[in-house]
Design an enzyme around this catalytic site. Structure first.
Site: not given
Lengths: 204, 204
Positions: B15, B67, B92-93, B95, B109, B111, B146
């Site tokens: 991307n 985190r 892959m985290r 936030l 983001n 998806h 999420l």
């Protein structure tokens, strides 16, 4: 062989009408609507059926002591009428496991969203409130869950910026009226095969 | 005014490449990739950035006690680099609320499903296993949940009978590479307006 279907509806029965139209126009050649059942005495679906000389039945939930008792009587009646396939078209009752087991793999439902998103009573309003840009409609086999059975057909539809529940539902209805007769035909032709959660469609 | 974006990626960065390509081809004229950040030292996304002389940073989670501490450092760095928009591209985290608050309305983001269906790490495999006939991709604002933030763009894609996770993901990737630059452009042009859960797009 002509398959005998029973349409179960609580409301105005626009999907019933789409099915009747598909049969009358010759689009759906292997199916006859043998029976229309409603849980509401004044459902317009019953009136549509009477106009076409289709057998109708009103199952009044107040006459039964439990949901299962209701479904036992209904299943017995459907079997007596030698129904091959049960088609839910806006039937506002969740079927009991007894019913689902009795007609395993022989109950279809249509839902105004792209399941598994937005199951339940308000698929269109819920999708709009969530702010999705794409929604659609789903024809699926009925299992014990709420709108969880294997998916036969889905088609997507863009949500417009100024859509209301009414305008969006109207466009989804148009999809439904095309997709439901198609799914019923596929079933009647024996072209649907369930593998786990997936429903595979045999190519002709 | 040219908007400065930071792309956060953990993997191969396809991307990121689509965004770079959209800028180089002139499709996206109001945006510059100022920075690429990864939590993986060997992410190919970093290599792609270096090839284009884009600033890169590797944020190693082992160097932070929590985190939130990780996100505090990262936010500080993004602010130092005067980043306008944070673009997650296979990062892959999850936030922390600290990060989300710091860049409220300025984190995107993408998806590989039609959210809210199939959130999480395995959107493509989950959709295939569920047996949907339609899936797609979603560009959305990031909130604390999420994959729950307001949806900017979605596009649908039919699932083929013989699709595997790989073939389906490949077609979804092609959609992503078209949709993500478009969503970023809309943001950079100030054409996205959030009303509750809905993201409205101003017509030009």
């Amino acid at each position: 062989m002509l398959k005998r279907i029973a349409v179960l509806a609580s409301g105005r029965g626009s999907n019933l009408q789409a099915i009747i139209d598909a049969i009358e126009s010759g689009t759906m050649q292997n199916v006859a609507v043998a029976l229309v059942v409603s849980d509401r005495k004044n459902a317009y679906a019953l009136e549509r059926a009477r106009q076409k000389n289709i057998l109708t039945a009103y199952f009044n939930s107040r006459l039964f002591i439990s949901r299962e008792e209701y479904d036992r009587e209904l299943v017995a009646y459907l079997e007596e009428q030698q129904i091959d396939l049960v088609v839910l078209a806006g039937f506002m009752r969740l079927l009991t496991p007894y019913f689902v087991l009795a007609f395993q793999g022989r109950i279809l439902n249509i839902h105004p969203s792209l399941l598994p998103a937005f199951p339940g009573m308000n698929g269109v309003a819920d999708a709009l409130a969530w702010g999705v840009k794409v929604t659609g409609c789903t024809v699926h086999f009925v299992d014990e869950g709420l709108d969880t059975g294997p998916i036969i057909l889905q088609e997507a539809l863009p949500v417009a910026r100024d859509d209301t529940v009414e305008t969006l539902h109207q466009r989804i209805h148009a999809l439904e009226h095309r997709l439901y007769p198609l799914a019923i035909s596929l079933w009647a032709e024996g072209r649907l095969k369930i593998e786990g959660r997936r429903c595979l469609i045999d190519e002709e």
